[in-house]
Scaffold this active site. Sequence first.
Site: not given
Ligand code: SIN
Length: 522
Positions: A112, A226, A272, A329, A364
């Site tokens: 990610e 998010h 993010r 988020h 985060r």
């Molecule tokens: C996501 O799956 O994009 C969210 C995971 C997270 O907020 O850490």
Amino acid sequence: MSGKKVIVIGSGAAALFLASALLPANNVTVITKKSKKNSNSAFAQGGIAASHLEGDSVAAHTEDTLYAGCGHNDGKLTAEIISEGKTIIHELLKNGFPFDRDGDGEYRLGKEGAHSFNRIFHAGGDATGRLLIDYLLENIQKGNQVKEYETAVDLLIEDGRCAGVITKDSGGRIKARRADHVVLAAGGCGSLFRYHTNDQTITGDGLSLAYRAGAELTDLEFTQFHPTLLVKNGVSYGLVSEAVRGEGGFLTDENGRGIMAGRHPLEDLAPRDVVSRVIHEEMIKGSRIYMDRSRIPHFETRFPTITGICRKAGISVNEDRIPVAPGMHFLMGGVLVNKWGETSVPDLYAIGETACTGFHGANRLASNSLLEALVFGKRAAEHINKKPAGRWNKKTDRPINAVYHVPEIPLHQLKERMTIDMSITRKKDRLKSLSDWLNTLPSQEINVKDITIEQLDCSHIWQVAKLMTSSALLREESRGAHFRSDFPETDNQWRGKQIIQSKHGTVIRQNEGIWKPWTVCS
Ligand code: SIN
């Protein structure tokens, strides 16, 4: 030491892991507003981050966390949490938690934003949180009670300590539940905004209850939007996990132009806050933004939850593009706690998203929240386990006379103003006008006996909105998820720097706001 009465408010991963780690001799009650399965944790798709592959390490994961967090993190604590989190993941593996594996039996680790390695453990494809909650509920201590459809309406503060909780059940009955220790694990405050990824029950309760009790709150301006919620015709259908970009998904405008090219070296896997800001800028210019999933084979097997969300929105498996927009988020700030989850009010703990531990910094890192929830659930439990029992004599019950201020406007108006003025980019004059508006809204005073849960939710949301806006005004710089367009030059100067001095920035207590500036060293 054992035999204490512990009340836990909330039923997400932090709450349930704490309940399972408290010694069986304790008398533990978990109180939750709706069903025990209503929590933000249950919605987590991506997974839990922990280093596993050859070459990866706790140090590399720590470095990525500090980079994403713009160095606003507590560096020492961050390394500790990542190391302890890895141990907890190994225990879950040993105990048979069903993290996904490939055909050779190896763990299928996802990637990610801002992670330098594939290190995201996931389960059920994109159903990690739901499976984790089911697992924790199955493994909760036998003697623990879970009270559903009961709402914490106020904390009992006696002789300067937290002595229990006032609750109201779905039949309107009010109870004073006394305890040796109270743990706030009620999630963040997604409902302050029009679009969000949170469970419907998440209305800032933990933050507002702590504030009413005189606890310190910190860093409330650091709100993580998010980048990718499925939003179609103005309706939000749910999260499209960052793991989709980790598997080859990419963001485009309506003409198929990749919008992240040239915006950050990591492009679609940038932190993010960066991705959300790029999408926000594009949308302000009038572009519509899509997640292109055409490069991902077997999308519906790898992402069954997102496939279901698409289906609800009328997007078939044959459509390559999913319309997306950013939404609230996760709150990096929260109730200020020490390394055991203790707040500034004796015998009151806060864990999970309700708390600000200093781990997430200003933004985060993906899949670090369940990790923190588990580590602090365990830490707080161990701390409570060691406390002596029976330190407090039972007091005679006092009359319950809490009063709440409920704004006399429809809630959607408040969310709309927050969405416009406390948005992904912020500016002094807009924040000031929002703050003035929030502080002068007409309101009614309603006592605890008469208030409905919906009115109580509105009261919490209004309270937290005011605190968040004050915090955003106090921080005159851009850092991570707090981007001030009147201070744009400071953005990014923090990444990769180590920061010393005080652990937290804006601290808010009743009628008081303080900003402690940080010192940057290279
Ligand atoms: C996501 O799956 O994009 C969210 C995971 C997270 O907020 O850490």
